[in-house]
Motif scaffolding. Structure first.
Motif, mmCIF file in Angstrom:
data_model
loop_
_atom_site.group_PDB
_atom_site.id
_atom_site.type_symbol
_atom_site.label_atom_id
_atom_site.label_comp_id
_atom_site.label_asym_id
_atom_site.label_seq_id
_atom_site.Cartn_x
_atom_site.Cartn_y
_atom_site.Cartn_z
ATOM 1 N N SER A 141 -39.926 -38.196 -4.306
ATOM 2 C CA SER A 141 -40.358 -37.293 -5.374
ATOM 3 C C SER A 141 -40.175 -37.939 -6.743
ATOM 4 C CB SER A 141 -39.600 -35.969 -5.288
ATOM 5 O OG SER A 141 -38.217 -36.189 -5.379
ATOM 6 N N LYS A 142 -40.453 -39.246 -6.838
ATOM 7 C CA LYS A 142 -40.351 -39.943 -8.126
ATOM 8 C C LYS A 142 -41.385 -39.387 -9.097
ATOM 9 C CE LYS A 142 -38.378 -44.262 -6.668
ATOM 10 N NZ LYS A 142 -38.371 -45.679 -6.880
ATOM 11 N N ALA A 143 -41.095 -39.479 -10.344
ATOM 12 C CA ALA A 143 -42.006 -39.068 -11.427
ATOM 13 C C ALA A 143 -42.427 -37.614 -11.298
ATOM 14 C CB ALA A 143 -43.231 -39.978 -11.462
ATOM 15 N N PRO A 177 -45.598 -43.037 -7.274
ATOM 16 C CA PRO A 177 -46.607 -42.167 -6.673
ATOM 17 C C PRO A 177 -47.959 -42.860 -6.531
ATOM 18 C CG PRO A 177 -45.387 -40.986 -8.353
ATOM 19 C CD PRO A 177 -44.966 -42.424 -8.441
ATOM 20 N N SER A 178 -48.562 -42.676 -5.373
ATOM 21 C CA SER A 178 -49.917 -43.168 -5.126
ATOM 22 C C SER A 178 -50.734 -42.012 -4.568
ATOM 23 C CB SER A 178 -49.902 -44.353 -4.159
ATOM 24 O OG SER A 178 -49.341 -43.982 -2.917
ATOM 25 N N TYR A 179 -52.038 -42.104 -4.719
ATOM 26 C CA TYR A 179 -52.939 -41.020 -4.342
ATOM 27 C C TYR A 179 -54.116 -41.616 -3.585
ATOM 28 C CZ TYR A 179 -50.224 -38.823 -8.017
ATOM 29 O OH TYR A 179 -49.188 -38.359 -8.781
ATOM 30 N N SER A 180 -54.507 -40.971 -2.485
ATOM 31 C CA SER A 180 -55.643 -41.481 -1.722
ATOM 32 C C SER A 180 -56.224 -40.378 -0.845
ATOM 33 C CB SER A 180 -55.211 -42.655 -0.830
ATOM 34 O OG SER A 180 -56.312 -43.133 -0.098
ATOM 35 N N LEU A 209 -48.548 -48.321 -10.732
ATOM 36 C CA LEU A 209 -47.375 -49.185 -10.658
ATOM 37 C C LEU A 209 -47.122 -49.802 -12.033
ATOM 38 C CD1 LEU A 209 -45.222 -50.383 -8.814
ATOM 39 C CD2 LEU A 209 -46.813 -52.224 -8.274
ATOM 40 N N ASP A 210 -48.196 -50.287 -12.665
ATOM 41 C CA ASP A 210 -48.172 -50.733 -14.060
ATOM 42 C C ASP A 210 -48.983 -49.694 -14.835
ATOM 43 O OD1 ASP A 210 -48.644 -51.805 -16.582
ATOM 44 O OD2 ASP A 210 -49.349 -53.740 -15.846
ATOM 45 N N ASP A 228 -50.111 -49.415 -17.688
ATOM 46 C CA ASP A 228 -51.177 -49.919 -18.551
ATOM 47 C C ASP A 228 -52.345 -50.509 -17.766
ATOM 48 O OD1 ASP A 228 -49.895 -49.170 -20.911
ATOM 49 O OD2 ASP A 228 -48.749 -51.039 -20.977
ATOM 50 N N HIS A 229 -52.128 -50.833 -16.490
ATOM 51 C CA HIS A 229 -53.161 -51.415 -15.629
ATOM 52 C C HIS A 229 -53.048 -50.822 -14.222
ATOM 53 C CE1 HIS A 229 -52.503 -54.405 -18.828
ATOM 54 N NE2 HIS A 229 -53.818 -54.493 -18.777
ATOM 55 N N PRO A 230 -53.464 -49.550 -14.043
ATOM 56 C CA PRO A 230 -53.326 -48.908 -12.738
ATOM 57 C C PRO A 230 -54.219 -49.567 -11.682
ATOM 58 C CG PRO A 230 -54.618 -47.540 -14.202
ATOM 59 C CD PRO A 230 -54.115 -48.684 -15.023
ATOM 60 N N GLU A 231 -53.819 -49.376 -10.427
ATOM 61 C CA GLU A 231 -54.626 -49.861 -9.310
ATOM 62 C C GLU A 231 -55.630 -48.776 -8.938
ATOM 63 O OE1 GLU A 231 -52.258 -51.427 -6.003
ATOM 64 O OE2 GLU A 231 -50.567 -51.416 -7.402
ATOM 65 N N PHE A 232 -56.894 -49.155 -8.864
ATOM 66 C CA PHE A 232 -57.964 -48.228 -8.496
ATOM 67 C C PHE A 232 -58.880 -48.983 -7.547
ATOM 68 C CE2 PHE A 232 -62.023 -45.959 -10.030
ATOM 69 C CZ PHE A 232 -61.859 -44.900 -9.148
ATOM 70 N N ALA A 233 -59.114 -48.426 -6.370
ATOM 71 C CA ALA A 233 -59.914 -49.149 -5.377
ATOM 72 C C ALA A 233 -60.671 -48.190 -4.488
ATOM 73 C CB ALA A 233 -59.013 -50.031 -4.523
#
Length: 133
Positions: A68-70, A98-101, A110-111, A113-118
């Motif tokens: 339950s981070k963030a 937290p990640s979402y999918s 994770l960063d 300023d530069h989120p991962e989006f795929a």
């Protein structure tokens, strides 16, 4: 007489469908736990196009869950508005940030300023994103 009954039945069916749609919309707009953490969302530029990320807290009160981070607990989701589409991605059960999918799309900050989006279907296609001020 039979024709009048058929017309009346069609009208009732149409009215029932309209009432169901209106109720569904009302429930979606007033759903508990749909408390957006920021009214405007976070602004990013992904592959040259603006993207808005609107994180929503989950409706599950689960402070003792280790993932339950963030302030993001099960039931949380993020809405991404990008390239004339709106994606609602549920929180994954992955540990850590937290990640979402939804199985097709992936989002993780994770960063910040530069989120991962795929896009995960077929060949994984990653999109470069950076925060906009």
């Amino acid at each position: 007489m039979l024709r009048c009954l058929r017309i009346a039945a069609r009208e009732r069916t149409l009215l029932n469908a309209l009432a169901a749609m209106a109720l569904t919309l009302l429930l979606l707009l007033t759903a508990p736990g749909a408390d957006v953490s920021s009214s405007t969302g976070q602004q990013f530029l992904c592959e040259g196009d603006p993207l808005e990320a609107l994180p929503f807290k989950g409706s599950v009160d689960a402070a003792n869950i280790p993932n339950s981070k963030a302030n993001s607990v099960p039931g949380a989701f993020v809405v991404l508005r990008w390239r004339n589409v709106s994606l609602q991605l549920p929180r994954t059960n992955n540990a850590g940030v937290p990640s979402y999918s939804d199985g097709r799309w992936w989002w993780q900050e994770l960063d910040p300023d530069h989120p991962e989006f795929a896009q995960l279907r077929g060949t994984v296609k990653g999109y470069r994103c950076e925060r906009q001020d």
